[in-house]
Design an enzyme around this catalytic site. Structure first.
Site, short mmCIF file in Angstrom:
data_model
loop_
_atom_site.label_atom_id
_atom_site.label_comp_id
_atom_site.label_asym_id
_atom_site.label_seq_id
_atom_site.Cartn_x
_atom_site.Cartn_y
_atom_site.Cartn_z
N LYS A 1 54.99 28.83 1.17
CA LYS A 1 56.03 28.48 1.79
C LYS A 1 57.52 29.42 1.38
O LYS A 1 58.27 29.64 2.57
CB LYS A 1 56.36 26.94 1.43
CG LYS A 1 55.49 25.95 1.84
CD LYS A 1 55.78 24.47 1.50
CE LYS A 1 54.64 23.57 1.89
NZ LYS A 1 54.73 22.15 1.15
N LYS B 1 46.53 28.47 11.03
CA LYS B 1 46.17 27.02 10.70
C LYS B 1 47.24 26.07 11.57
O LYS B 1 48.38 26.56 11.77
CB LYS B 1 46.58 26.82 9.35
CG LYS B 1 46.22 25.44 9.05
CD LYS B 1 47.24 25.06 7.81
CE LYS B 1 47.67 23.50 7.99
NZ LYS B 1 48.64 22.76 7.05
N LYS C 1 52.62 21.63 11.54
CA LYS C 1 53.99 21.30 12.13
C LYS C 1 55.10 22.34 11.84
O LYS C 1 55.98 22.88 12.66
CB LYS C 1 54.60 19.99 11.44
CG LYS C 1 53.67 19.02 11.98
CD LYS C 1 54.33 17.80 11.21
CE LYS C 1 53.14 16.89 10.65
NZ LYS C 1 53.00 16.87 9.26
P1 ADP Z 1 51.19 19.97 8.48
O1 ADP Z 1 50.99 21.28 7.79
O2 ADP Z 1 51.43 20.02 9.96
O3 ADP Z 1 52.87 19.76 7.99
P2 ADP Z 1 50.64 17.86 6.73
O4 ADP Z 1 50.98 18.85 5.73
O5 ADP Z 1 51.43 16.49 6.89
O6 ADP Z 1 50.54 18.75 8.08
O7 ADP Z 1 48.91 17.30 6.52
C1 ADP Z 1 48.67 15.99 6.52
C2 ADP Z 1 47.10 15.89 6.46
O8 ADP Z 1 46.58 16.68 7.50
C3 ADP Z 1 46.82 16.51 5.32
O9 ADP Z 1 45.61 16.02 4.95
C4 ADP Z 1 46.29 17.98 5.77
O10 ADP Z 1 45.23 18.59 4.81
C5 ADP Z 1 45.70 17.67 7.24
N1 ADP Z 1 45.96 18.77 8.19
C6 ADP Z 1 47.24 19.33 8.48
N2 ADP Z 1 46.80 20.51 9.09
C7 ADP Z 1 45.53 20.61 9.38
C8 ADP Z 1 44.71 21.44 10.13
N3 ADP Z 1 45.34 22.56 10.81
N4 ADP Z 1 43.54 21.30 9.81
C9 ADP Z 1 42.83 20.59 9.06
N5 ADP Z 1 43.63 19.39 8.54
C10 ADP Z 1 45.00 19.54 8.53
#
Ligand code: ADP
Ligand code: TRP
Length: 335
Positions: A122, A201, A204
């Site tokens: 980050k 990956k 958001k």
């Molecule tokens: P983001 O990275 O979009 O902010 P979050 O951190 O809120 O997403 O993740 C919420 C859940 O979704 C977590 O369990 C995370 O591991 C899963 N997750 C987020 N992005 C992915 C992805 N690209 N592939 C698989 N799982 C994901």
């Protein structure tokens, strides 16, 4: 004596996970965690929450945070989280988790925090680090340990956070006695890292997502912009690519095999695959739109569900926290 016997009386395994309200929920969230959570509620004690305390580490826009928190809750409910079968709440409605974060901080070594790759990533992406961002994994450990969770369904990107949680729990138990359940991560091979439309990956924070409830025109635009190579039509195609991987998530085993054969043979056009994918996404999520629209039109119903969820979660959290305080010598009355 196991902590689960002592502190919590459980009939079923406890499954817990949370999601950040930092934007529209997307296919990575759905296949990485949400769909499994919805499935698990049938046979387990399910604990599911929107982690707005965590979101504070990267956003200070209060109106946006409020909106994203509400929409994340609505999306989860629309997709099938059942408040009758689960405990569903907003993290910030339970200040107990902030207290436990502090208590856990005092058994968490600095070296463990400094090894956090998510923090380093980050910062490398330009986020100005604050203390909250640095101690993010301790708050996540508190989320998990406060409910005696056995299983935590997450995507692969959260693997290290779960290892940190386990380390903190073991250190605490070693120091103060057997208080915490040591949770296990639940990471699914097929969907552990869903790629975004640019091949990184899906996240958001990278602006490369396919949102679950995007409108039709936007969906078409989004899918059409998934990056592909310039291999000629009459050559076999590379399967280690975002279009192939995303499409596969919507297919059963036989359909996946057919797709592999089409990629391995000449004649496949990416444009055709993209059109099929659009139809698959619509067919998969359109049935949930009616419920979503209903919830959006009835915010009081949503607030009621969240309030009930927070009450249920509070009872468990208070009970657990009492034992933690007792174990640490904070309940000083009976000296
Ligand atoms: P983001 O990275 O979009 O902010 P979050 O951190 O809120 O997403 O993740 C919420 C859940 O979704 C977590 O369990 C995370 O591991 C899963 N997750 C987020 N992005 C992915 C992805 N690209 N592939 C698989 N799982 C994901
Ligand atoms: N860190 C997780 C993510 O970014 C969200 C999260 C917070 C979480 N607390 C949790 C996930 C507890 C599982 C359990 O996706």
């Amino acid at each position: 004596m196991t902590p689960s016997n002592n502190i919590i009386k459980k009939k079923h395994l406890r499954v817990l996970s949370g999601i950040q309200p930092s934007g529209h929920l997307h296919l990575g969230n759905y296949f990485g965690m949400m769909s499994r959570m919805i499935h698990y509620q049938q046979e387990n004690d399910l604990f599911c929450f929107i982690v707005n305390y965590h979101a504070l580490t990267t956003t200070q826009e209060k109106e946006l945070l409020k909106k994203n928190t509400f929409y994340s809750a609505v999306d989860f409910l629309a997709l099938g989280i059942d408040p009758e079968k689960s405990t569903f709440w907003i993290q910030g409605d339970l200040p107990q988790v902030a207290e436990l974060t502090w208590l856990l901080s005092s058994v968490t070594s600095l070296g463990l925090m400094e090894r956090s790759t998510s923090y380093k990533d980050k910062v490398a992406k330009g986020i100005i680090p604050n203390m909250g961002l640095f101690s993010y994994p301790v708050l996540m450990a508190a989320d998990i340990l406060l409910f005696g969770s056995d299983i935590v369904p997450v995507g692969k990107d959260q693997k290290q956070h779960l290892e940190i949680t386990r380390d903190i729990a073991l250190k605490f138990n070693h120091t103060y006695g057997n208080v915490f359940v040591i949770p296990k991560p639940d990471i699914e091979e097929d969907s552990m890292l869903v790629p975004g439309i640019d091949g990184q990956k899906m996240s958001k924070s990278y602006g490369n997502t396919i949102p679950i409830f995007i409108d039709e025109k936007e969906l078409e635009k989004c899918i059409m912009s998934i990056v592909t190579d310039s291999a000629p039509v009459n050559e076999p195609k590379d399967k280690n690519t975002p279009l192939f991987n995303i499409y596969s998530l919507f297919l059963n085993k036989n359909e996946q095999q057919e797709l592999i054969e089409r990629y391995d043979s000449p004649g496949l056009r990416y444009g055709d695959v993209k059109k099929e994918l659009i139809e698959r996404i619509k067919a998969h999520f359109d049935p949930y739109r009616e419920k979503r629209n209903y919830l959006l039109d009835h915010p009081d119903d949503v607030h009621q569900i969240l309030e009930t969820g927070a009450k249920k979660a509070t009872e468990i959290a208070d009970r657990y926290l009492f034992h933690v305080r007792e174990a640490m010598g904070l309940n000083y009355v009976n000296v």
